[in-house]
Design a protein around this motif. Structure first.
Motif, PDB file in Angstrom:
ATOM      1  N   GLN A  32       0.874  -1.555   0.053  1.00 46.67           N
ATOM      2  CA  GLN A  32       0.202  -0.036   0.125  1.00 46.67           C
ATOM      3  C   GLN A  32       0.738   1.339   0.331  1.00 46.67           C
ATOM      4  O   GLN A  32       1.043   1.875  -0.835  1.00 46.67           O
ATOM      5  CB  GLN A  32      -1.044  -0.371   1.346  1.00 46.67           C
ATOM      6  CG  GLN A  32      -2.635  -0.828   0.926  1.00 46.67           C
ATOM      7  CD  GLN A  32      -2.722  -0.772   2.690  1.00 46.67           C
ATOM      8  OE1 GLN A  32      -2.178   0.090   3.104  1.00 46.67           O
ATOM      9  NE2 GLN A  32      -4.205  -1.797   2.267  1.00 46.67           N
ATOM     10  N   ILE A  33       1.635   1.411   0.821  1.00 45.86           N
ATOM     11  CA  ILE A  33       2.285   2.402   0.858  1.00 45.86           C
ATOM     12  C   ILE A  33       3.017   2.720  -0.294  1.00 45.86           C
ATOM     13  O   ILE A  33       3.688   3.957  -0.742  1.00 45.86           O
ATOM     14  CB  ILE A  33       3.794   2.159   2.264  1.00 45.86           C
ATOM     15  CG1 ILE A  33       3.305   2.663   3.775  1.00 45.86           C
ATOM     16  CG2 ILE A  33       4.597   3.527   1.807  1.00 45.86           C
ATOM     17  CD1 ILE A  33       4.346   2.434   3.803  1.00 45.86           C
ATOM     18  N   ASP A  35       2.131   1.429  -3.741  1.00 40.32           N
ATOM     19  CA  ASP A  35       1.751   2.230  -3.963  1.00 40.32           C
ATOM     20  C   ASP A  35       1.057   3.897  -4.489  1.00 40.32           C
ATOM     21  O   ASP A  35       1.000   5.103  -5.117  1.00 40.32           O
ATOM     22  CB  ASP A  35      -0.510   1.127  -4.321  1.00 40.32           C
ATOM     23  CG  ASP A  35      -0.136  -0.017  -4.460  1.00 40.32           C
ATOM     24  OD1 ASP A  35       0.946  -0.193  -5.394  1.00 40.32           O
ATOM     25  OD2 ASP A  35      -0.508  -0.446  -5.116  1.00 40.32           O
ATOM     26  N   ARG A  36       1.331   4.564  -3.039  1.00 42.53           N
ATOM     27  CA  ARG A  36       1.134   5.544  -2.523  1.00 42.53           C
ATOM     28  C   ARG A  36       1.934   6.127  -2.751  1.00 42.53           C
ATOM     29  O   ARG A  36       1.888   7.219  -3.582  1.00 42.53           O
ATOM     30  CB  ARG A  36       0.477   5.800  -1.076  1.00 42.53           C
ATOM     31  CG  ARG A  36      -0.744   4.929  -0.938  1.00 42.53           C
ATOM     32  CD  ARG A  36      -2.132   6.148  -0.611  1.00 42.53           C
ATOM     33  NE  ARG A  36      -1.766   7.579  -0.819  1.00 42.53           N
ATOM     34  CZ  ARG A  36      -1.603   8.051   0.759  1.00 42.53           C
ATOM     35  NH1 ARG A  36      -2.352   7.098   1.576  1.00 42.53           N
ATOM     36  NH2 ARG A  36      -1.699   9.613   1.346  1.00 42.53           N
ATOM     37  N   GLU A  39       1.705   7.386  -6.540  1.00 45.44           N
ATOM     38  CA  GLU A  39       1.518   8.341  -7.580  1.00 45.44           C
ATOM     39  C   GLU A  39       1.725   9.707  -6.456  1.00 45.44           C
ATOM     40  O   GLU A  39       1.540  10.857  -7.575  1.00 45.44           O
ATOM     41  CB  GLU A  39      -0.271   8.996  -6.105  1.00 45.44           C
ATOM     42  CG  GLU A  39      -1.195   7.577  -6.362  1.00 45.44           C
ATOM     43  CD  GLU A  39      -1.652   7.003  -4.896  1.00 45.44           C
ATOM     44  OE1 GLU A  39      -2.241   8.586  -4.271  1.00 45.44           O
ATOM     45  OE2 GLU A  39      -2.676   5.923  -4.790  1.00 45.44           O
ATOM     46  N   TRP A  63       6.337  12.800   2.021  1.00 44.15           N
ATOM     47  CA  TRP A  63       5.093  12.240   2.841  1.00 44.15           C
ATOM     48  C   TRP A  63       6.189  10.745   3.229  1.00 44.15           C
ATOM     49  O   TRP A  63       5.500  10.319   4.431  1.00 44.15           O
ATOM     50  CB  TRP A  63       4.695  11.763   1.485  1.00 44.15           C
ATOM     51  CG  TRP A  63       3.532  10.681   1.631  1.00 44.15           C
ATOM     52  CD1 TRP A  63       2.745  11.114   1.498  1.00 44.15           C
ATOM     53  CD2 TRP A  63       3.675   9.500   0.999  1.00 44.15           C
ATOM     54  NE1 TRP A  63       1.360  10.034   1.887  1.00 44.15           N
ATOM     55  CE2 TRP A  63       2.427   8.785   1.725  1.00 44.15           C
ATOM     56  CE3 TRP A  63       4.691   8.647   0.914  1.00 44.15           C
ATOM     57  CZ2 TRP A  63       2.016   7.286   1.338  1.00 44.15           C
ATOM     58  CZ3 TRP A  63       4.829   7.050   0.607  1.00 44.15           C
ATOM     59  CH2 TRP A  63       2.730   6.353   0.835  1.00 44.15           C
ATOM     60  N   ARG A 110       7.331   2.751 -10.517  1.00 43.37           N
ATOM     61  CA  ARG A 110       7.382   2.980  -9.437  1.00 43.37           C
ATOM     62  C   ARG A 110       7.844   2.079  -8.543  1.00 43.37           C
ATOM     63  O   ARG A 110       7.828   2.485  -7.042  1.00 43.37           O
ATOM     64  CB  ARG A 110       5.838   2.821  -9.810  1.00 43.37           C
ATOM     65  CG  ARG A 110       5.327   1.713  -9.449  1.00 43.37           C
ATOM     66  CD  ARG A 110       4.327   0.845  -9.346  1.00 43.37           C
ATOM     67  NE  ARG A 110       4.097  -0.437  -9.066  1.00 43.37           N
ATOM     68  CZ  ARG A 110       3.811  -0.977  -7.801  1.00 43.37           C
ATOM     69  NH1 ARG A 110       3.735  -0.704  -6.856  1.00 43.37           N
ATOM     70  NH2 ARG A 110       3.364  -2.628  -8.130  1.00 43.37           N
TER      71      ARG A 110
END
Length: 442
Positions: A32-33, A35-36, A39, A63, A110
């Motif tokens: 999840q991190i 993926d964030r 972004e 971030w 990514r």
């Protein structure tokens, strides 16, 4: 003196079957991190564009600092724009540095760099949550501007940490805007850049988890790569000067076409690797002027990059680039000027760290393969200051530095577990050694 155990130390240091199980990373959280983070700088044309020393790298750094702080870690940023995250109650003595970089190339993937940073933060989060105490201080790092895609000095942050950035403020982007301006605007401090250097002995070792960026592991069906060495790289900037002329009135045999000369340079550089002088030789940047349809190009700028794991072959590749430039100048009548803009030497990883990685993979039931890294990494810069170790996970279709860069989620989680288990093994070895807290012997 032996530190962190030795290559011949076969003592099993994992918890016994009757004892508590070794901790594992939270795979869902890790993904999840990632993926964030992906972004930040998501490119409308595909992939991620998060250039080093620019505003999006700063946004990503801020971030990630927030992610670490929320997990109970202590973030800080040095004058070179490097982000560090520490446990709230650090051990005394040298640190075990773990991480990678958060910047990308233009329309990159990514995972390149970002995966190693997020996994390092996850490792520290697990250590903190479980109250694990180690004989060294584990520190997660996101080095700034590893790629050099904006400010043209790759490994900017790791060079700063290793005291190799005396010329750092002379670096510019391709328009001539300097590193000083970027640092001042985006989270660094150009007037205190020298303070980013760590003293000798302050880093016990450095571990970097990374996607392979090549096809070897996937093709072999092996989940973990133990990196044995990292290639060296030399970048040569080439300027071609011909004569801008009317494309309709200038006879073909009267032209000094800078783009034609550049095309010959591109093919000549490619032949360097085809002739086995060095492993790879690439032209990755090319710009012509005035770059209009009805004018013979008068100028061209391009970069030639050569790589090899052997220093002699790397030097031969650079010499071959210069020979190609001289030959094209003779043949085309254009002026060809070439200048070495940067370079990094090939390095070997530390045998003790390689063994710890392999044993960590064994303990998790994961097969591993020893292989060299064809890509450059911050690890090869840190090698001047401390022993280094690298862990690879497979890259889908071997693609990297492109929007299609990917690795299966389960492979990403496995790699992070190997990283965590490696840190725990090094901690167990260091705790039982008279050389506690010192760098591992090579």
């Amino acid at each position: 003196m032996t530190q962190f155990g030795s290559p011949g130390d076969t003592t099993e240091r994992d918890p016994s079957p009757a004892g508590p199980p070794a901790p594992r990373v939270d795979g869902v959280r890790l993904l999840q991190i990632l993926d964030r983070l992906g972004e930040i700088g998501a490119d409308p044309g595909g992939g991620v564009t998060r250039l080093g020393l620019g505003p999006l790298e700063q946004q990503a750094r801020n971030w990630l600092a927030g992610v670490g702080h929320a997990a109970g870690l202590v973030p800080s940023t040095d004058p070179a724009g490097n982000l560090f995250l520490r446990l709230p109650r650090p051990a005394k003595g040298p640190v075990l540095l773990i991480g990678s970089h958060a910047d990308t190339v233009v329309q990159g993937g990514r995972l390149d760099g970002a995966y190693g940073v997020v996994a390092a933060i996850e490792v520290l989060r697990v250590l903190h949550a479980t109250g694990t105490r180690l004989p060294f201080d584990p520190v997660a790092v996101a080095f700034s501007n590893e790629e050099g895609a904006l400010v043209q000095l790759p490994f900017f942050g790791s060079r700063a940490v290793c005291g190799q950035l005396a010329d750092g403020l002379s670096a510019t982007d391709r328009s001539g805007r300097g590193a000083r301006e970027y640092l001042a605007e985006y989270g660094g401090d150009p007037d205190r850049l020298a303070e980013a250097a760590w003293p000798a002995g302050s880093i016990a070792a450095y571990l970097e988890l990374h996607i392979e960026q090549g096809p070897v592991l996937e093709q072999a069906g092996i989940p973990i790569g133990v990196v044995e060495g990292i290639v060296g790289r030399v970048i040569v900037d080439i300027e071609v000067t011909g004569q801008a002329q009317h494309a309709g009135t200038t006879p073909m045999d009267a032209r000094r076409d800078a783009l034609v000369a550049a095309a010959e340079l591109v093919l000549g550089v490619r032949r360097i690797a085809a002739d086995k002088i060095c492993t790879t030789a690439t032209v990755g940047f090319l710009r012509t002027g005035p770059n209009v349809t009805n004018t013979v190009p008068g100028t061209a700028r391009l970069t030639a990059e050569v790589r090899d794991i052997d220093p002699a072959r790397l030097a031969a590749g650079e010499a071959a680039v210069r020979e190609v430039c001289a030959e094209v100048e003779r043949r085309t009548g254009c002026s060809v000027r070439c200048v070495r803009s940067s370079g990094s030497a090939p390095v070997a990883t530390d045998p003790v760290l390689r063994r710890a990685i392999a044993e960590a993979a064994d303990a998790l039931g994961l097969a591993q393969l020893s292989l060299p890294s064809g890509a450059g990494h911050d690890a090869q810069i840190v090698a001047s200051l401390a022993p280094i170790g690298m862990i690879f996970v497979p890259s889908s279709d071997g693609i990297s530095h492109a929007p299609a860069e990917d690795t299966p989620p389960e492979a990403l989680v496995r790699g992070a577990d190997v990283l965590l288990r490696t840190v725990l093994r090094l901690g167990a070895a260091g705790a039982g050694d008279t050389g506690r807290g010192k760098p591992p012997a090579s």
